[in-house]
Motif scaffolding. Sequence first.
Motif, PDB file in Angstrom:
ATOM      1  N   VAL A 197       9.766  -2.565  11.054  1.00  0.00           N
ATOM      2  CA  VAL A 197       8.978  -3.350  10.109  1.00  0.00           C
ATOM      3  C   VAL A 197       8.812  -2.533   8.829  1.00  0.00           C
ATOM      4  O   VAL A 197       8.601  -1.326   8.889  1.00  0.00           O
ATOM      5  N   SER A 198       8.880  -3.197   7.671  1.00  0.00           N
ATOM      6  CA  SER A 198       8.810  -2.437   6.425  1.00  0.00           C
ATOM      7  C   SER A 198       7.956  -3.139   5.372  1.00  0.00           C
ATOM      8  O   SER A 198       7.753  -4.349   5.417  1.00  0.00           O
ATOM      9  N   ALA A 199       7.489  -2.317   4.451  1.00  0.00           N
ATOM     10  CA  ALA A 199       6.763  -2.811   3.282  1.00  0.00           C
ATOM     11  C   ALA A 199       6.940  -1.788   2.168  1.00  0.00           C
ATOM     12  O   ALA A 199       7.061  -0.601   2.430  1.00  0.00           O
ATOM     13  N   PHE A 200       6.992  -2.274   0.934  1.00  0.00           N
ATOM     14  CA  PHE A 200       7.020  -1.346  -0.192  1.00  0.00           C
ATOM     15  C   PHE A 200       6.416  -1.982  -1.420  1.00  0.00           C
ATOM     16  O   PHE A 200       6.355  -3.200  -1.537  1.00  0.00           O
ATOM     17  N   GLN A 201       5.912  -1.115  -2.295  1.00  0.00           N
ATOM     18  CA  GLN A 201       5.480  -1.559  -3.617  1.00  0.00           C
ATOM     19  C   GLN A 201       5.926  -0.518  -4.629  1.00  0.00           C
ATOM     20  O   GLN A 201       5.815   0.683  -4.403  1.00  0.00           O
ATOM     21  N   LEU A 202       6.443  -1.040  -5.723  1.00  0.00           N
ATOM     22  CA  LEU A 202       7.051  -0.197  -6.742  1.00  0.00           C
ATOM     23  C   LEU A 202       6.523  -0.552  -8.112  1.00  0.00           C
ATOM     24  O   LEU A 202       6.181  -1.709  -8.376  1.00  0.00           O
ATOM     25  N   GLY A 203       6.482   0.427  -8.976  1.00  0.00           N
ATOM     26  CA  GLY A 203       6.078   0.220 -10.367  1.00  0.00           C
ATOM     27  C   GLY A 203       4.653   0.675 -10.618  1.00  0.00           C
ATOM     28  O   GLY A 203       3.824   0.712  -9.718  1.00  0.00           O
ATOM     29  N   ASP A 204       4.390   1.000 -11.870  1.00  0.00           N
ATOM     30  CA  ASP A 204       3.058   1.469 -12.259  1.00  0.00           C
ATOM     31  C   ASP A 204       1.974   0.433 -12.002  1.00  0.00           C
ATOM     32  O   ASP A 204       0.817   0.763 -11.757  1.00  0.00           O
ATOM     33  N   HIS A 205       2.369  -0.839 -12.051  1.00  0.00           N
ATOM     34  CA  HIS A 205       1.407  -1.921 -11.831  1.00  0.00           C
ATOM     35  C   HIS A 205       1.813  -2.760 -10.613  1.00  0.00           C
ATOM     36  O   HIS A 205       1.507  -3.956 -10.553  1.00  0.00           O
ATOM     37  N   ASP A 206       2.514  -2.122  -9.681  1.00  0.00           N
ATOM     38  CA  ASP A 206       2.946  -2.774  -8.432  1.00  0.00           C
ATOM     39  C   ASP A 206       3.732  -4.060  -8.714  1.00  0.00           C
ATOM     40  O   ASP A 206       3.550  -5.073  -8.047  1.00  0.00           O
ATOM     41  N   GLN A 207       4.633  -3.996  -9.686  1.00  0.00           N
ATOM     42  CA  GLN A 207       5.397  -5.170 -10.086  1.00  0.00           C
ATOM     43  C   GLN A 207       6.274  -5.713  -8.955  1.00  0.00           C
ATOM     44  O   GLN A 207       6.518  -6.911  -8.884  1.00  0.00           O
ATOM     45  N   LEU A 211       1.775  -3.991   3.998  1.00  0.00           N
ATOM     46  CA  LEU A 211       1.707  -4.077   2.540  1.00  0.00           C
ATOM     47  C   LEU A 211       0.252  -4.078   2.072  1.00  0.00           C
ATOM     48  O   LEU A 211      -0.088  -3.435   1.075  1.00  0.00           O
ATOM     49  N   GLN A 212      -0.612  -4.750   2.796  1.00  0.00           N
ATOM     50  CA  GLN A 212      -2.035  -4.770   2.438  1.00  0.00           C
ATOM     51  C   GLN A 212      -2.629  -3.360   2.456  1.00  0.00           C
ATOM     52  O   GLN A 212      -3.434  -3.011   1.583  1.00  0.00           O
ATOM     53  N   VAL A 213      -2.229  -2.538   3.401  1.00  0.00           N
ATOM     54  CA  VAL A 213      -2.711  -1.152   3.455  1.00  0.00           C
ATOM     55  C   VAL A 213      -2.221  -0.380   2.239  1.00  0.00           C
ATOM     56  O   VAL A 213      -2.990   0.360   1.605  1.00  0.00           O
ATOM     57  N   LEU A 214      -0.954  -0.553   1.878  1.00  0.00           N
ATOM     58  CA  LEU A 214      -0.422   0.123   0.692  1.00  0.00           C
ATOM     59  C   LEU A 214      -1.215  -0.285  -0.551  1.00  0.00           C
ATOM     60  O   LEU A 214      -1.534   0.553  -1.399  1.00  0.00           O
ATOM     61  N   GLN A 215      -1.535  -1.580  -0.637  1.00  0.00           N
ATOM     62  CA  GLN A 215      -2.296  -2.082  -1.780  1.00  0.00           C
ATOM     63  C   GLN A 215      -3.712  -1.507  -1.787  1.00  0.00           C
ATOM     64  O   GLN A 215      -4.194  -1.050  -2.832  1.00  0.00           O
ATOM     65  N   GLN A 216      -4.373  -1.551  -0.649  1.00  0.00           N
ATOM     66  CA  GLN A 216      -5.755  -1.063  -0.566  1.00  0.00           C
ATOM     67  C   GLN A 216      -5.852   0.425  -0.897  1.00  0.00           C
ATOM     68  O   GLN A 216      -6.828   0.868  -1.487  1.00  0.00           O
ATOM     69  N   MET A 217      -4.823   1.179  -0.521  1.00  0.00           N
ATOM     70  CA  MET A 217      -4.828   2.616  -0.792  1.00  0.00           C
ATOM     71  C   MET A 217      -4.327   2.923  -2.208  1.00  0.00           C
ATOM     72  O   MET A 217      -4.277   4.087  -2.604  1.00  0.00           O
ATOM     73  N   GLN A 218      -3.930   1.882  -2.930  1.00  0.00           N
ATOM     74  CA  GLN A 218      -3.450   1.999  -4.303  1.00  0.00           C
ATOM     75  C   GLN A 218      -2.287   2.982  -4.423  1.00  0.00           C
ATOM     76  O   GLN A 218      -2.215   3.773  -5.369  1.00  0.00           O
ATOM     77  N   LEU A 219      -1.379   2.924  -3.452  1.00  0.00           N
ATOM     78  CA  LEU A 219      -0.201   3.788  -3.465  1.00  0.00           C
ATOM     79  C   LEU A 219       0.853   3.202  -4.394  1.00  0.00           C
ATOM     80  O   LEU A 219       1.029   1.989  -4.472  1.00  0.00           O
TER      81      LEU A 219
END
Length: 82
Positions: free
Chosen positions: A25-35, A54-62
């Motif tokens: 299972v995977s999730a990613f967020q990229l970019g200075d503003h999570d574009q 993905l929600q965890v990545l967002q909540q941790m502001q990674l």
Amino acid sequence: MHTTEEAEALIARVKKEHYKANHSVSAFQLGDHDQVQRAHDDGEPSGTAGAPMLQVLQQMQLKDVVAVTTRYLVALSSVLVG
């Protein structure tokens, strides 16, 4: 990680390395503003694995991060001797 291609290549490499696993299972967020944000359940019920990651990545502001969780299911069988 800075591009979708880099993130997808890393996920593919993990899946190849763990080819016997049931799910990666995977999730990613990229970019200075999570574009760019992506999540993949890899055969798990829809929305139950990749989206929570993905929600965890967002909540941790990674930023510029890829997460892959690889799961192996092992079936155990037992023999009863009577």
